[in-house]
Scaffold this active site. Structure first.
Site, PDB file in Angstrom:
ATOM      1  N   ILE A   1       6.450  -4.293  10.005  1.00  0.00           N
ATOM      2  CA  ILE A   1       6.571  -3.821   8.621  1.00  0.00           C
ATOM      3  C   ILE A   1       6.208  -2.347   8.681  1.00  0.00           C
ATOM      4  CG2 ILE A   1       5.784  -4.044   6.247  1.00  0.00           C
ATOM      5  CD1 ILE A   1       5.304  -6.992   6.808  1.00  0.00           C
TER       6      ILE A   1
ATOM      7  N   THR B   1       0.827  -1.204   0.000  1.00  0.00           N
ATOM      8  CA  THR B   1       0.000   0.000   0.000  1.00  0.00           C
ATOM      9  C   THR B   1       0.863   1.256   0.000  1.00  0.00           C
ATOM     10  OG1 THR B   1      -1.653  -1.218   1.282  1.00  0.00           O
ATOM     11  CG2 THR B   1      -1.900   1.164   1.169  1.00  0.00           C
ATOM     12  N   THR B   2       1.930   1.251   0.816  1.00  0.00           N
ATOM     13  CA  THR B   2       2.826   2.408   0.884  1.00  0.00           C
ATOM     14  C   THR B   2       3.522   2.636  -0.445  1.00  0.00           C
ATOM     15  OG1 THR B   2       3.139   1.956   3.239  1.00  0.00           O
ATOM     16  CG2 THR B   2       4.724   3.432   2.198  1.00  0.00           C
TER      17      THR B   2
ATOM     18  N   ARG C   1      -8.353  -0.111   4.871  1.00  0.00           N
ATOM     19  CA  ARG C   1      -8.196   0.110   3.437  1.00  0.00           C
ATOM     20  C   ARG C   1      -9.107  -0.802   2.605  1.00  0.00           C
ATOM     21  NH1 ARG C   1      -4.271   3.860   0.910  1.00  0.00           N
ATOM     22  NH2 ARG C   1      -2.817   4.432   2.566  1.00  0.00           N
TER      23      ARG C   1
ATOM     24  N   LYS D   1       0.857  -9.837   7.887  1.00  0.00           N
ATOM     25  CA  LYS D   1       1.019  -8.442   8.284  1.00  0.00           C
ATOM     26  C   LYS D   1      -0.335  -8.003   8.800  1.00  0.00           C
ATOM     27  CE  LYS D   1       2.034  -3.780   6.590  1.00  0.00           C
ATOM     28  NZ  LYS D   1       2.338  -2.925   5.413  1.00  0.00           N
TER      29      LYS D   1
ATOM     30  N   TYR E   1      -1.972 -10.046   4.157  1.00  0.00           N
ATOM     31  CA  TYR E   1      -1.942  -8.685   4.697  1.00  0.00           C
ATOM     32  C   TYR E   1      -3.354  -8.259   5.021  1.00  0.00           C
ATOM     33  CZ  TYR E   1      -1.060  -3.560   4.530  1.00  0.00           C
ATOM     34  OH  TYR E   1      -0.977  -2.214   4.791  1.00  0.00           O
TER      35      TYR E   1
ATOM     36  N   TYR F   1     -12.721  -3.665  -1.864  1.00  0.00           N
ATOM     37  CA  TYR F   1     -13.937  -3.204  -2.536  1.00  0.00           C
ATOM     38  C   TYR F   1     -14.996  -4.287  -2.716  1.00  0.00           C
ATOM     39  CZ  TYR F   1     -17.139  -0.745  -5.616  1.00  0.00           C
ATOM     40  OH  TYR F   1     -18.270  -0.181  -6.137  1.00  0.00           O
TER      41      TYR F   1
END
Length: 291
Positions: free
Chosen positions: A204, A45-46, A139, A162, A134, A108
């Protein structure tokens, strides 16, 4: 694959044309392992994974792994909200030399827990590399529950998670029921110490882009049996842990990287760069923590 204690979720540098800046990605990878990280997650994501093409991701995987060699573990983010698309990228990523793969909970489309299980199972069975799942419901809108993680842990190459749901009750339940060798990593810098105290294995990190050496001090103090020093570092770094989320990640950390000599560029739409008042806040934060 040995997943290590401090991994950085690396930003994706862009040039002025908003193309991936591979030389700067190589420079950043070197910087991260020189400042506390023993692993790098690429295109999570980052790393603005939703707006980076598969071809760009694959070249980033190759670039970062070549840059760090055996000095650090490289985990390739291959997850999306389509199972077929995730499998396709995972198979290609395996050929880039990375050490493992990471797949985010599909966003989504809101699958059930059974759908999540079948999604991750399908990815894992299509590859031979270790797979990290993850969980970040803020999100994705879906929470991967501990009992589903337990089922996933029975798949041989699903080896870690994660975890970024923000619930210490959930972390406690996972650590209680999961096999001892199934690794749990904090996905929130501010929860690193609490999660280590619950028996988790590392972080992380986003903040490690700018305070990686300090995070290393925190984590090493904990594993060396010095919780008081770990707590002191936790409290000192808490303003940075929270401040790098003053606006949407990775906008703040990309701005802060300029202060350590890394030109990570801007962010791709629909994200926008930090507003002047956010930049002023980040300038002051950096001075207080690093000055």
């Amino acid at each position: 694959m040995a997943l290590n204690r401090i991994m950085t979720a690396m930003v994706t540098p862009f040039n002025d044309k908003m193309e991936v800046n591979y030389p700067e990605a190589e420079k950043l990878a070197h910087y991260l392992i020189e400042h506390g990280s023993d692993g790098i997650v690429v295109c999570g994501t980052t790393g603005e994974s939703p707006t980076v093409s598969d071809e760009e991701k694959l070249e980033l995987f190759r670039t970062v792994k070549k840059a760090v060699g055996s000095k650090a573990t490289v985990i390739a983010g291959i997850g999306s909200n389509t199972t077929d698309g995730s499998i396709n990228l995972a198979r290609k990523a395996e050929k880039t030399g990375v050490d493992g793969l990471m797949a985010v909970v599909p966003y989504y489309n809101k699958p059930s827990q059974e759908g999540l299980y079948q999604h991750f199972r399908a990815i894992a069975e299509a590859i031979s590399l270790p797979l990290m799942v993850y969980n970040i419901p803020g999100r994705t809108s879906i929470n991967l529950l501990p009992e589903t993680v337990l089922r996933l842990s029975e798949i041989p190459n699903i080896t870690s998670i994660k975890e970024a749901a923000g619930s210490m009750d959930q972390v406690s339940e996972m650590r209680r029921i999961l096999p001892e060798d199934f690794l749990i990593f904090s996905g929130d810098d501010s929860l690193t110490l609490p999660m280590l105290a619950l028996g988790c294995d590392g972080i992380i990190s986003v903040a490690a882009h700018v305070v990686g050496d300090e995070i290393k001090q925190l984590v090493e103090a904990w594993f060396n049996g010095d919780p008081q020093t770990a707590l002191q570092w936790h409290l000192k770094l808490m303003p940075m842990f929270k401040g790098v989320f003053v606006t949407t990640n990775p906008v703040p950390v990309k701005y802060l990287l300029k202060k350590v000599g890394i030109n990570a560029g801007g962010v791709k739409l629909p994200l926008v760069c930090a507003a002047p008042e956010e930049e002023a806040f980040l300038d002051d934060l950096y001075q207080k923590i690093k000055g």
